[in-house]
Design an enzyme around this catalytic site. Structure first.
Site, PDB file in Angstrom:
ATOM      1  N   LYS A 191       0.852  -1.191   0.000  1.00 57.25           N
ATOM      2  CA  LYS A 191       0.000   0.000   0.000  1.00 57.25           C
ATOM      3  C   LYS A 191       0.885   1.238   0.000  1.00 57.25           C
ATOM      4  CE  LYS A 191      -2.669   3.121   2.737  1.00 57.25           C
ATOM      5  NZ  LYS A 191      -2.146   4.148   1.862  1.00 57.25           N
ATOM      6  N   GLU A 266       9.806   0.893  10.790  1.00 57.20           N
ATOM      7  CA  GLU A 266      10.809   1.950  10.651  1.00 57.20           C
ATOM      8  C   GLU A 266      10.066   3.248  10.887  1.00 57.20           C
ATOM      9  OE1 GLU A 266      12.512   4.893   9.556  1.00 57.20           O
ATOM     10  OE2 GLU A 266      12.587   4.214   7.468  1.00 57.20           O
ATOM     11  N   CYS A 300      12.906  10.809   7.762  1.00 56.47           N
ATOM     12  CA  CYS A 300      12.827  10.242   9.121  1.00 56.47           C
ATOM     13  C   CYS A 300      14.141  10.412   9.871  1.00 56.47           C
ATOM     14  CB  CYS A 300      12.420   8.777   9.063  1.00 56.47           C
ATOM     15  SG  CYS A 300      13.374   7.833   7.880  1.00 56.47           S
ATOM     16  N   GLU A 397       9.102  15.309  16.414  1.00 55.67           N
ATOM     17  CA  GLU A 397       9.523  15.233  15.012  1.00 55.67           C
ATOM     18  C   GLU A 397       8.683  16.238  14.213  1.00 55.67           C
ATOM     19  OE1 GLU A 397       8.483  11.605  12.834  1.00 55.67           O
ATOM     20  OE2 GLU A 397      10.459  11.672  11.902  1.00 55.67           O
TER      21      GLU A 397
HETATM   22  P1  NDP Z   1       1.595   7.814   8.631  1.00 57.35           P
HETATM   23  O1  NDP Z   1       2.414   7.045   9.560  1.00 57.35           O
HETATM   24  O2  NDP Z   1       0.222   8.149   9.013  1.00 57.35           O
HETATM   25  O3  NDP Z   1       1.503   7.071   7.212  1.00 57.35           O
HETATM   26  C1  NDP Z   1       2.464   6.175   6.691  1.00 57.35           C
HETATM   27  C2  NDP Z   1       1.748   5.094   5.894  1.00 57.35           C
HETATM   28  O4  NDP Z   1       0.905   4.331   6.759  1.00 57.35           O
HETATM   29  C3  NDP Z   1       0.828   5.610   4.803  1.00 57.35           C
HETATM   30  O5  NDP Z   1       0.803   4.697   3.747  1.00 57.35           O
HETATM   31  C4  NDP Z   1      -0.502   5.639   5.511  1.00 57.35           C
HETATM   32  O6  NDP Z   1      -1.584   5.615   4.603  1.00 57.35           O
HETATM   33  C5  NDP Z   1      -0.442   4.367   6.315  1.00 57.35           C
HETATM   34  N1  NDP Z   1      -1.275   4.342   7.504  1.00 57.35           N
HETATM   35  C6  NDP Z   1      -1.692   5.381   8.269  1.00 57.35           C
HETATM   36  N2  NDP Z   1      -2.425   4.934   9.308  1.00 57.35           N
HETATM   37  C7  NDP Z   1      -2.475   3.596   9.204  1.00 57.35           C
HETATM   38  C8  NDP Z   1      -3.073   2.575   9.980  1.00 57.35           C
HETATM   39  N3  NDP Z   1      -3.754   2.836  11.085  1.00 57.35           N
HETATM   40  N4  NDP Z   1      -2.938   1.295   9.582  1.00 57.35           N
HETATM   41  C9  NDP Z   1      -2.218   1.007   8.502  1.00 57.35           C
HETATM   42  N5  NDP Z   1      -1.651   1.926   7.706  1.00 57.35           N
HETATM   43  C10 NDP Z   1      -1.744   3.215   8.066  1.00 57.35           C
HETATM   44  O7  NDP Z   1       2.352   9.109   8.284  1.00 57.35           O
HETATM   45  P2  NDP Z   1       1.696  10.443   7.714  1.00 57.35           P
HETATM   46  O8  NDP Z   1       1.790  10.372   6.282  1.00 57.35           O
HETATM   47  O9  NDP Z   1       0.338  10.708   8.242  1.00 57.35           O
HETATM   48  O10 NDP Z   1       2.638  11.518   8.338  1.00 57.35           O
HETATM   49  C11 NDP Z   1       2.431  11.946   9.676  1.00 57.35           C
HETATM   50  C12 NDP Z   1       3.742  12.132  10.375  1.00 57.35           C
HETATM   51  O11 NDP Z   1       4.434  10.895  10.410  1.00 57.35           O
HETATM   52  C13 NDP Z   1       4.688  13.064   9.691  1.00 57.35           C
HETATM   53  O12 NDP Z   1       4.458  14.380  10.041  1.00 57.35           O
HETATM   54  C14 NDP Z   1       6.012  12.573  10.195  1.00 57.35           C
HETATM   55  O13 NDP Z   1       6.258  13.149  11.456  1.00 57.35           O
HETATM   56  C15 NDP Z   1       5.816  11.095  10.346  1.00 57.35           C
HETATM   57  N6  NDP Z   1       6.335  10.311   9.212  1.00 57.35           N
HETATM   58  C16 NDP Z   1       7.474   9.619   9.402  1.00 57.35           C
HETATM   59  C17 NDP Z   1       7.997   8.893   8.351  1.00 57.35           C
HETATM   60  C18 NDP Z   1       9.245   8.127   8.505  1.00 57.35           C
HETATM   61  O14 NDP Z   1       9.819   7.693   7.529  1.00 57.35           O
HETATM   62  N7  NDP Z   1       9.710   7.879   9.705  1.00 57.35           N
HETATM   63  C19 NDP Z   1       7.395   8.879   7.041  1.00 57.35           C
HETATM   64  C20 NDP Z   1       6.163   9.608   6.948  1.00 57.35           C
HETATM   65  C21 NDP Z   1       5.686  10.303   8.022  1.00 57.35           C
HETATM   66  P3  NDP Z   1      -2.185   7.008   4.032  1.00 57.35           P
HETATM   67  O15 NDP Z   1      -1.093   7.631   3.248  1.00 57.35           O
HETATM   68  O16 NDP Z   1      -3.301   6.541   3.203  1.00 57.35           O
HETATM   69  O17 NDP Z   1      -2.579   7.830   5.212  1.00 57.35           O
END
Ligand code: NDP
Length: 821
Positions: A191, A266, A300, A397
Site C-alpha cells: 500500500k 521503521e 525520518c 519530530e
Molecule cells: P503515517 O504514519 O500516518 O503514514 C504512513 C503510511 O501508513 C501511509 O501509507 C498511511 O496511509 C499508512 N497508515 C496510516 N495509518 C495507518 C493505519 N492505522 N494502519 C495502517 N496503515 C496506516 O504518516 P503520515 O503520512 O500521516 O505523516 C504523519 C507524520 O508521520 C509526519 O508528520 C512525520 O512526522 C511522520 N512520518 C514519518 C515517516 C518516517 O519515515 N519515519 C514517514 C512519513 C511520516 P495514508 O497515506 O493513506 O494515510
C-alpha cells in the site's frame, strides 16, 4: 541578457526538466486501477481519489480507492502466487530482480519526473538519489536471491507480506520493502501512501514488462483506514513491514499483537547533528543543508537537532544563515532548485503549528529574507536558536525544513544531549579528530551514525532504529532476516507449550506460602525422587528458600510472600519468593546500573561464561537431581539437560568474542562499520520445559552480547534457576548483569513489558501471555520475542541455540566513515 551580464550577476537561469512525458503517461493511464495478479482492476468501491501536485496545489491524477474487499482479493492472489514463488530457485528470482533493476534504469527519467510531480521534492534529488538507489536495491537483492540457499541455510520465506510505505521517499521505500521480500521468496501486497502512489503504479507496469509471475507483487492504492488497516489485520498476511510515524507504528504493533505476524517498523526520529569545535565548518554547513533541507526536512533520519560546541556556535550560526540566504526554493522540476514543496496542505499546517509553538515557548526563529512561492505548499528553511532541550520543537519530530540548535561544552554533554530523545534512528558527528568521532559514535543511541557526512544510504548497509524509532533493519544481510523464518519452525512450532501454571502456584489459590501445608506433607522431599533415578537425593532445607537475585545479592521479596513449588505428583518440594512490581523495578534499576557490562571486553564476557560452565559442571549431579525432582523426568534425561546446558554456556562463551559485525564497502570512498551492539536491558520469562536449559538458553546469549537481564524463571520449576545464584556468585559475574525475580510469570511479565526502561522482552509461555506482552510493549516500542504458546526443543542445537539468539540479543549500528582529503 548576454554572457557578460550573467557573469556580473551570477544569477541562475531557469533550468526546467520537461514534465510532458510523465504527464502524457498519466493521461493515458488514468483513472488508475488497482494492480492485482499482474492486472489492472477497478476498485470494489468504484471510488477514486485525487492525487495533487504539491508544487501547484492542482490535481495530477486519479487513483483508485481500494477497500477491504480488494485487500481480500489481493491477499488471495499473493497466497496463490506464494505456492510457486516460494519454491522458485534463487537463481530464477535473482534473474527477475535483476530484470527489474534494468527496467528501472531504462525508465529512470520518467520515474524521477513522476516522483517530483507527485511528491514535490526536487528533480535533483529524485534523479540523482531516489531512483539510482531504487535500482541499486534491486541489483543488490538480486545477489541475495542468488545466494540465499548457501548464505541462509535452514531459512524459508515468511509467506505473504503486507507492506505499508510513506510519502517522503515513495519509490525508494517501495524498493526497500519489495526487493528483499521477493529475494527471499515472499509475495507482497503493497500500500503506497495516499498522497504519493504514482511511481508505485509505474513500477507495476515494470512488473508486467519483466513478466514477474502473476500475484507476486500486488499494489493497492487508497486510504489508510480502508486499505492499511485491513492489510494489517488480514489473517492471510504473515508479516507487516511498515515505515511511517511512530504513532501509527504503535497502533500496528497493538493490532498485530498475538497474531504471530512478523513485524518490522521503521518509524520517526529526532536525529542529532553534533559539531565539535575542530570540525571543518564549511563542510559542516553543507552537511546541515543535506541533513535538514534535503527533501524539505521530510526525512525520518533528518539531522533536525544541531548540537554545537559552545565556542564555535556563533561562527557556525552566522555561516549557516549566510548559506540559508542562498538556498533556492521553487518549482521542484527546475534543476537548479534546492528545495521543493511540502507534500500536502495538512503537513504544511503541522509544520506551521510546531514552528509557532517554538516561538511561543521562547526560542529565537530565523528565516531567509526571500519569500516562498505562493502557489503550492512551500515552507522556508528555518533555524531556531536559544532552544531549551525540553522544548517541544527539540523533542517532537517536525518533519519539515526546521532546524533547532543547542550548544554543549564537553563530548560527554554532547552525548547526553544527543540521547535525550525517545527516538534513536540516526546521528551525525562532525570532527577532524577521528579518535573523538569514533569514541562518540558507539555511545549514541542510534541505528546509523554518519561521521563527517549525513543522509548516506546504500542497499548494503542496513537502516533502522533503536528505541521508539522502531525495530528491524532494511538493507544489508541483517535486513534479509526480516523476510525469513527458520525452516524448523514449521514442524517445531506445532505443539502447544505445557499449561502455564498447572502446578506452579498454591492450590489454595492465593499463591502465598502455606507452611502448614508443607509441614503437613508426610512425604519427605527425599521420598519424592524415585530411587531408580540413580541419585541419593538430598534436598535443601526449607530455611534455604531462595530469595530474589538482584544486583548480585540475594534479597527478600518485597511482598514478604512465598510461592509453593510442586513436583508433577503435586507434592510440595520447596518455596520461592513471590516477586511483585517493586522487585521488578529494583531489578530493572540494577540491570541499568550494570550497563558497564556492555563496555567491557568481549574476552572478559567469554571468560565469565566459561567460569559459569565450569562451576555448573562441578555441581552437575546436584543440578540433575533438581531437574528430576521438579519434572519427574528420568535421571538420564536430567543429566543430559545439564550436559547440554554446560555445552550451551561454552557455545555462547565462544560466540562472545566472535559475533562481531562486518565492514561494508558501499559505493563511496569510505567504509561502513556494521557493529553488533547490545539492546540494553532485556526482560525474559523462561519456558517451563527444561527448567535449567531453557533458562540458560535465554540468559547466556543475551549477556554474551553485553545485555543485562531481568529474568522470571519457569513458574512451574523455578528451583533450577535459583540454584544458579551460587554459580553466578562464584563466576565473577558483575552485580546486576543477571537479576532474577521469581513468581507468577504473567503478572511479572506484564510489569516488565509495561516498563519504559526495559528495551526488549522475551516471553516463553502461553499464547495469551504472548499477546499481552506484544500489546504492552507498544508503549516504548520495545523489541519482543514471544513463542505464541508453542514450544521448541531446547535440547536441539538448531532450535535452542545459535545465530537466531545472537541476532535477537543485538541491534546493528552502521557507522559511516568516509575517507580521503
Ligand atoms: P503515517 O504514519 O500516518 O503514514 C504512513 C503510511 O501508513 C501511509 O501509507 C498511511 O496511509 C499508512 N497508515 C496510516 N495509518 C495507518 C493505519 N492505522 N494502519 C495502517 N496503515 C496506516 O504518516 P503520515 O503520512 O500521516 O505523516 C504523519 C507524520 O508521520 C509526519 O508528520 C512525520 O512526522 C511522520 N512520518 C514519518 C515517516 C518516517 O519515515 N519515519 C514517514 C512519513 C511520516 P495514508 O497515506 O493513506 O494515510
Amino acid at each position: 541578457m548576454n554572457v557578460m551580464d550573467i557573469f556580473k550577476t551570477m544569477e541562475y537561469g531557469p533550468a526546467p526538466e520537461a514534465a510532458a512525458p510523465a504527464l502524457e503517461w498519466i493521461k493515458e493511464q488514468q483513472p488508475f486501477g488497482l494492480f492485482i495478479n499482474n492486472q489492472w482492476v477497478k476498485p470494489a468501491s468504484g471510488q477514486y481519489l485525487d492525487s495533487i501536485n504539491p508544487s501547484t496545489g492542482k490535481p495530477l491524477a486519479q487513483i483508485a480507492a481500494a477497500n477491504s474487499a480488494d485487500v481480500d482479493i489481493a491477499v488471495a492472489a499473493a497466497r496463490t502466487a506464494f505456492e510457486s514463488w516460494g519454491q522458485t530457485p534463487g537463481h530464477v528470482r535473482a534473474r527477475y530482480l535483476y530484470a527489474i533493476a534494468r527496467h528501472i534504469q531504462k525508465h529512470s527519467r520518467l520515474l524521477a519526473v513522476l516522483e517530483t510531480l507527485d511528491n514535490g521534492k526536487s528533480i535533483r534529488e529524485t534523479r540523482d538519489l531516489d531512483i539510482p538507489l531504487v535500482a541499486r536495491h534491486f541489483y543488490y537483492h538480486a545477489g541475495w536471491a542468488q545466494l540465499m540457499a548457501s548464505e541462509l541455510p535452514g531459512y524459508e520465506p515468511v509467506g505473504v507480506v503486507g507492506q505499508i510505505i510513506p510519502w517522503n521517499f515513495p519509490l525508494l521505500m517501495m524498493a526497500w520493502k519489495i526487493a528483499p521480500a521477493l529475494a527471499m521468496g515472499n509475495t507482497v501486497v503493497l500500500k503506497p501512501a495516499r498522497y504519493t502512489s504514482l511511481t508505485a503504479l509505474k513500477f507495476a507496469e515494470i512488473v508486467q514488462e519483466v513478466a514477474l509471475p502473476a500475484g507476486v507483487v500486488n499494489i493497492l492504492t487508497g486510504e489508510a483506514s480502508q486499505v492499511g488497516e485491513a492489510l494489517v489485520r488480514h489473517p492471510g498476511v504473515n508479516k507487516i513491514a511498515f515505515t511511517g510515524s511512530t504513532d501509527v507504528g504503535r497502533s500496528i504493533r497493538r493490532a498485530t499483537a498475538g497474531s504471530g505476524k512478523k513485524l518490522s517498523l521503521e518509524l520517526g526520529g529526532k536525529s542529532p547533528f553534533i559539531v565539535f569545535d575542530d570540525a571543518d565548518l564549511d563542510s559542516v554547513v553543507e552537511g546541515v543543508v543535506d541533513a535538514i533541507w534535503f527533501n524539505q526536512g521530510q526525512v525520518c533520519c533528518a539531522g533536525s537537532r544541531l548540537l554545537v560546541q559552545e565556542d564555535i556556535a556563533g561562527r557556525l550560526i552566522n555561516k549557516l544563515r549566510a548559506r540559508m540566504e542562498k538556498l533556492r526554493i521553487g518549482d521542484p522540476l527546475d534543476k537548479a532548485v534546492d528545495m521543493g514543496a511540502i507534500v500536502s496542505p495538512g503537513q504544511l499546517q503541522e509544520i506551521q503549528r510546531l514552528v509557532s509553538q517554538g516561538v511561543e515557548e521562547g526560542a529565537e526563529i530565523w528565516q531567509p529574507s526571500w519569500a516562498c512561492p505562493t502557489e503550492g505548499y512551500f515552507f522556508p528553511p528555518t533555524l531556531f536558536t536559544n532552544v531549551s532541550p525540553a522544548a517541544t520543537i527539540a523533542q517532537v519530530e517536525i518533519f519539515g525544513p526546521v532546524l533547532v540548535s543547542m550548544t554543549f561544552r564537553t563530548p560527554a554533554e554532547a552525548v547526553a544531549l544527543a540521547n535525550n530523545t525517545r527516538y534513536g534512528l540516526a546521528a551525525s558527528v562532525w570532527s577532524e579528530n577521528i579518535n573523538l568521532a569514533l569514541d562518540v559514535a558507539p555511545k549514541l543511541k542510534a541505528g546509523t551514525v554518519w561521521i563527517n557526512c549525513t543522509n548516506m544510504f546504500d542497499a548494503s548497509s542496513g537502516f533502522g532504529g533503536y528505541r521508539e524509532s522502531g525495530f528491524g533493519r532494511e538493507g544489508g544481510k541483517e535486513g534479509l532476516y526480516e523476510y525469513v523464518r527458520p525452516a524448523w519452525e514449521k514442524v517445531g512450532l506445532t505443539a502447544p507449550a505445557p499449561a502455564s501454571s498447572s502446578n506452579g502456584s498454591s492450590p489454595s489459590g492465593d499463591g502465598h506460602a502455606n507452611a502448614a501445608q508443607f509441614n503437613a506433607t508426610d512425604t519427605t522431599p527425599d521420598d519424592i525422587i524415585d530411587s531408580s533415578n540413580g541419585f541419593t537425593p538430598t534436598l535443601p532445607a526449607i530455611d534455604r528458600t531462595p530469595k530474589m537475585f538482584i544486583k548480585g545479592k540475594q534479597v527478600r521479596p518485597d511482598s514478604g510472600y512465598s510461592q509453593d513449588v510442586y513436583d508433577p505428583e503435586h507434592r510440595l518440594i520447596g518455596q520461592v519468593g513471590e516477586g511483585n512490581r517493586k522487585d521488578i523495578r529494583n531489578a530493572v534499576e540494577a540491570a541499568h546500573a550494570a550497563s558497564g557490562w556492555a563496555a567491557g571486553t568481549t574476552h572478559n564476557r567469554a571468560q565469565i561464561l566459561y567460569y559459569m560452565a565450569e562451576n555448573l559442571a562441578v555441581r552437575e549431579e546436584e543440578f540433575a537431581r533438581r531437574i528430576v525432582q521438579q519434572t519427574g523426568r528420568s535421571s538420564a534425561d536430567a543429566a543430559n539437560e545439564v550436559e547440554t546446558t554446560i555445552s550451551r554456556l561454552f557455545s555462547y562463551a565462544a560466540w562472545a568474542d566472535k559475533y562481531e559485525g562486518v565492514v561494508h564497502r558501499p559505493p563511496l570512498r569510505g567504509v561502513v562499520l556494521a557493529m553488533h551492539e547490545p539492546i540494553g536491558v532485556i526482560g525474559m520469562a523462561c519456558p517451563d520445559e527444561y527448567p535449567l536449559l531453557g533458562f540458560i538458553s535465554l540468559v547466556a546469549p543475551a549477556i554474551a552480547m553485553g545485555n543485562t537481564v531481568v529474568v522470571i524463571p519457569s513458574q512451574q520449576s523455578p528451583l533450577s534457576a535459583t540454584d544458579c545464584y551460587q554459580v553466578f556468585e562464584t563466576s565473577d559475574l558483575p552485580a546486576g548483569v543477571v537479576n532474577i525475580v521469581t513468581g507468577e510469570r504473567d503478572t511479572l511479565s506484564q510489569v516488565l513489558a509495561d516498563h519504559d526502561d526495559v528495551d526488549a522482552m522475551w516471553y516463553f509461555g502461553p499464547a495469551e501471555g504472548s499477546k499481552r506482552v506484544e500489546l504492552a510493549s507498544a508503549g516504548n516500542m520495545k523489541r519482543t520475542r514471544v513463542n505464541y504458546g508453542h514450544s521448541r526443543n531446547w535440547l536441539d542445537n538448531v532450535q535452542g541455540e545459535g545465530e537466531e539468539f545472537l541476532r535477537e540479543s543485538t541491534q546493528v549500528k552502521n557507522i559511516w566513515v568516509p575517507y580521503g582529503e
